[in-house]
Design an enzyme around this catalytic site. Structure first.
Site, PDB file in Angstrom:
ATOM      1  N   ASP A   1       0.804  -1.216   0.000  1.00 33.45           N
ATOM      2  CA  ASP A   1       0.000   0.000   0.000  1.00 33.45           C
ATOM      3  C   ASP A   1       0.846   1.280   0.000  1.00 33.45           C
ATOM      4  O   ASP A   1       0.414   2.318   0.480  1.00 33.45           O
ATOM      5  CB  ASP A   1      -0.908  -0.017   1.253  1.00 33.45           C
TER       6      ASP A   1
ATOM      7  N   CYS B   1     -18.058 -10.544 -12.262  1.00 34.69           N
ATOM      8  CA  CYS B   1     -19.080  -9.556 -11.874  1.00 34.69           C
ATOM      9  C   CYS B   1     -20.354  -9.765 -12.708  1.00 34.69           C
ATOM     10  O   CYS B   1     -21.465  -9.593 -12.216  1.00 34.69           O
ATOM     11  CB  CYS B   1     -18.578  -8.130 -12.085  1.00 34.69           C
TER      12      CYS B   1
ATOM     13  N   CYS C   1     -23.678   2.074  -3.286  1.00 29.04           N
ATOM     14  CA  CYS C   1     -22.715   3.044  -2.766  1.00 29.04           C
ATOM     15  C   CYS C   1     -23.492   4.318  -2.397  1.00 29.04           C
ATOM     16  O   CYS C   1     -24.154   4.905  -3.245  1.00 29.04           O
ATOM     17  CB  CYS C   1     -21.654   3.371  -3.817  1.00 29.04           C
TER      18      CYS C   1
ATOM     19  N   CYS D   1     -15.841   9.290  -2.510  1.00 27.09           N
ATOM     20  CA  CYS D   1     -15.782   8.065  -1.710  1.00 27.09           C
ATOM     21  C   CYS D   1     -15.618   8.388  -0.218  1.00 27.09           C
ATOM     22  O   CYS D   1     -14.801   9.219   0.177  1.00 27.09           O
ATOM     23  CB  CYS D   1     -14.624   7.203  -2.203  1.00 27.09           C
TER      24      CYS D   1
ATOM     25  N   CYS E   1     -14.946   2.831   4.785  1.00 27.53           N
ATOM     26  CA  CYS E   1     -16.315   2.408   4.458  1.00 27.53           C
ATOM     27  C   CYS E   1     -16.206   1.008   3.862  1.00 27.53           C
ATOM     28  O   CYS E   1     -15.322   0.746   3.054  1.00 27.53           O
ATOM     29  CB  CYS E   1     -16.920   3.388   3.446  1.00 27.53           C
TER      30      CYS E   1
ATOM     31  N   CYS F   1     -19.214  -1.241  -0.307  1.00 26.23           N
ATOM     32  CA  CYS F   1     -19.095  -1.905  -1.617  1.00 26.23           C
ATOM     33  C   CYS F   1     -18.402  -3.267  -1.498  1.00 26.23           C
ATOM     34  O   CYS F   1     -18.431  -4.066  -2.436  1.00 26.23           O
ATOM     35  CB  CYS F   1     -18.439  -1.004  -2.658  1.00 26.23           C
TER      36      CYS F   1
ATOM     37  N   CYS G   1     -21.165  -7.138  -1.787  1.00 23.19           N
ATOM     38  CA  CYS G   1     -20.736  -7.980  -2.910  1.00 23.19           C
ATOM     39  C   CYS G   1     -21.044  -9.437  -2.621  1.00 23.19           C
ATOM     40  O   CYS G   1     -20.654  -9.967  -1.576  1.00 23.19           O
ATOM     41  CB  CYS G   1     -19.227  -7.790  -3.136  1.00 23.19           C
TER      42      CYS G   1
HETATM   43 FE1  SF4 Z   1     -18.920  -7.162  -9.032  1.00 23.89          FE
HETATM   44 FE2  SF4 Z   1     -19.275  -7.527  -6.417  1.00 23.89          FE
HETATM   45 FE3  SF4 Z   1     -19.818  -5.153  -7.502  1.00 23.89          FE
HETATM   46 FE4  SF4 Z   1     -21.397  -7.248  -7.989  1.00 23.89          FE
HETATM   47  S1  SF4 Z   1     -21.091  -6.228  -6.010  1.00 23.89           S
HETATM   48  S2  SF4 Z   1     -20.624  -5.776  -9.482  1.00 23.89           S
HETATM   49  S3  SF4 Z   1     -19.905  -8.921  -8.054  1.00 23.89           S
HETATM   50  S4  SF4 Z   1     -17.818  -6.112  -7.375  1.00 23.89           S
HETATM   51 FE1  SF4 Z   2     -18.869   3.933  -2.133  1.00 28.40          FE
HETATM   52 FE2  SF4 Z   2     -17.228   1.872  -1.749  1.00 28.40          FE
HETATM   53 FE3  SF4 Z   2     -16.373   4.385  -1.342  1.00 28.40          FE
HETATM   54 FE4  SF4 Z   2     -18.118   3.268   0.349  1.00 28.40          FE
HETATM   55  S1  SF4 Z   2     -15.989   2.617  -0.026  1.00 28.40           S
HETATM   56  S2  SF4 Z   2     -18.263   5.328  -0.524  1.00 28.40           S
HETATM   57  S3  SF4 Z   2     -19.394   2.055  -1.052  1.00 28.40           S
HETATM   58  S4  SF4 Z   2     -17.005   3.486  -3.290  1.00 28.40           S
END
Ligand code: SF4
Ligand code: SF4
Length: 369
Positions: free
Chosen positions: A133, A188, A198, A214, A241, A244, A248
């Site tokens: 990172d 995906c 999001c 974000c 956060c 997302c 998934c």
């Molecule tokens: Fe891809 Fe996961 Fe986003 Fe669905 S939630 S589009 S599987 S990254």
């Molecule tokens: Fe959106 Fe993911 Fe950023 Fe959270 S971490 S604000 S869900 S892009």
């Protein structure tokens, strides 16, 4: 797989890495136009280090011409089940799963370096350099090239067995390995849950994210005021956060339950932390990256988002006693969100604050009440 790759994979597993991938270095020409456009569009927000040395990011051999390969490593961390308590009533903030416990930079880097040591032992005279990172490295590109996973629409690397809850580390080396020819297939498909859920609309079609929208960026990297229109969307996230990742489907099997006080700290307690308390509490945690000033700014916003009248007293106290104007100004905003006569009294006093930004926030808050 050649025997060196096999030995290293085995050793990395012993050190706790669940994913190991090997890729040959090459210029990432296919990313070049996209990356320059993303920078030109301001996708990196105030993270100016991302605009530094683009040619090195695009071709790591410019870091050291001897490098031939990159070993990518995935180190897992526990996803956290969505809390079932009422965070508004209990005035609890939320910290992203990756930042809980000991700072991952220290833990993962130590172990990745141990893998690098093994490379040098098995190939005496070879060179290795480890990144976690940090540094001008497109870590997700190399993880995807090494078949650790695919680049998901949430802009994370996803693996069918391990989801996306893992840290990435890279070892650049002059050693060559047998490398997979086929890329990891994108799974995906037609899913777009991360884009749709999001809260700030930071994810867009085309596997791109606007950093400045974000929550992770706003709560960790942004050192100044959080844009007013984004504040309500932060909910109770005070450091990072997970949304997302959480939503998934490839992460479904990975959520674990744990102690709420750790990942859902009580906001009024945090707002009262002195510099010393902050140092003591977060000294080995990734949360220290936000510094006290940034964390308490986020805490003030989250308290405003509770809309809980019990949050007025700690916010009013912060405006009276806090020395940091950034925190006082966000506390003023928060009082405006909660409203009521006690909040108004505190805001009227804040109109005489010594700092312009605090006076402005108080005035806007009073106008909208
Ligand atoms: Fe891809 Fe996961 Fe986003 Fe669905 S939630 S589009 S599987 S990254
Ligand atoms: Fe959106 Fe993911 Fe950023 Fe959270 S971490 S604000 S869900 S892009």
């Amino acid at each position: 797989m050649d025997s060196l790759s096999e030995t290293l994979t085995h050793a990395a597993h012993e050190l706790g890495f669940v994913l190991v991938g090997f890729a040959r270095l090459h210029p990432l020409s296919e990313r070049e136009a996209f990356y320059h456009q993303w920078l030109a569009d301001g996708g990196h927000a105030s993270m100016t280090y991302l605009a530094r040395e683009p040619e090195r990011r695009l071709d790591p051999r410019r870091l050291d011409a001897r490098y031939k390969s990159v070993v990518s490593l995935g180190y897992p961390y526990a996803a956290r089940a969505t809390p079932d308590l009422d965070w508004r009533a209990e005035m609890r903030g939320r910290i992203a799963a990756y930042a809980l416990g000991r700072d991952y930079h220290d833990v993962v880097k130590k172990r990745a370096r141990a893998v690098g040591n093994i490379i040098r032992q098995l190939r005496p005279g070879s060179v290795t350099r480890t990144y976690v990172d940090t540094g001008p490295v497109f870590e997700r590109e190399w993880a995807s090239a090494g078949r650790i996973g695919w680049f998901g629409k949430n802009t994370m690397i996803l693996n069918r067995d391990h989801g996306s809850y893992f840290f990435l580390a890279e070892i650049f080396t002059d050693v060559e390995f047998d490398v997979p020819l086929e890329p990891y297939r994108d799974h995906c498909g037609t899913c777009r849950r991360c884009l749709d859920l999001c809260p700030t609309g930071a994810l867009a079609d085309g596997y791109v994210m606007s950093s400045d929208l974000c929550i992770s960026y706003q709560t960790i990297e942004n050192r100044g005021a959080i844009p007013r229109e984004l504040r309500p969307k932060l909910g109770n996230w005070i450091f990072g956060c997970d949304i997302c990742n959480d939503v998934c489907p490839w992460n479904d099997a990975h959520a674990s339950h744990d102690d709420a006080d750790d990942r859902l700290p009580r906001l009024p307690e945090l707002l009262a932390l002195t510099e010393e308390d902050f140092g003591r509490r977060f000294t080995v945690s990734a949360v220290k990256r936000a510094k006290r000033r940034g964390l308490l700014r986020n805490v003030a916003v989250a308290l405003g988002n509770t809309r809980n009248p019990d949050a007025v007293a700690p916010l009013a106290r912060s405006i009276e006693t806090e020395t940091e104007p950034l925190i006082r100004s966000h506390a003023a905003w928060a009082l405006g969100e909660i409203g009521g006569s006690a909040a108004r009294r505190s805001l009227e006093r804040a109109l005489r604050d010594r700092d312009t930004a605090v006076r402005r926030e108080a005035a806007v808050a009073l106008e909208t009440n």
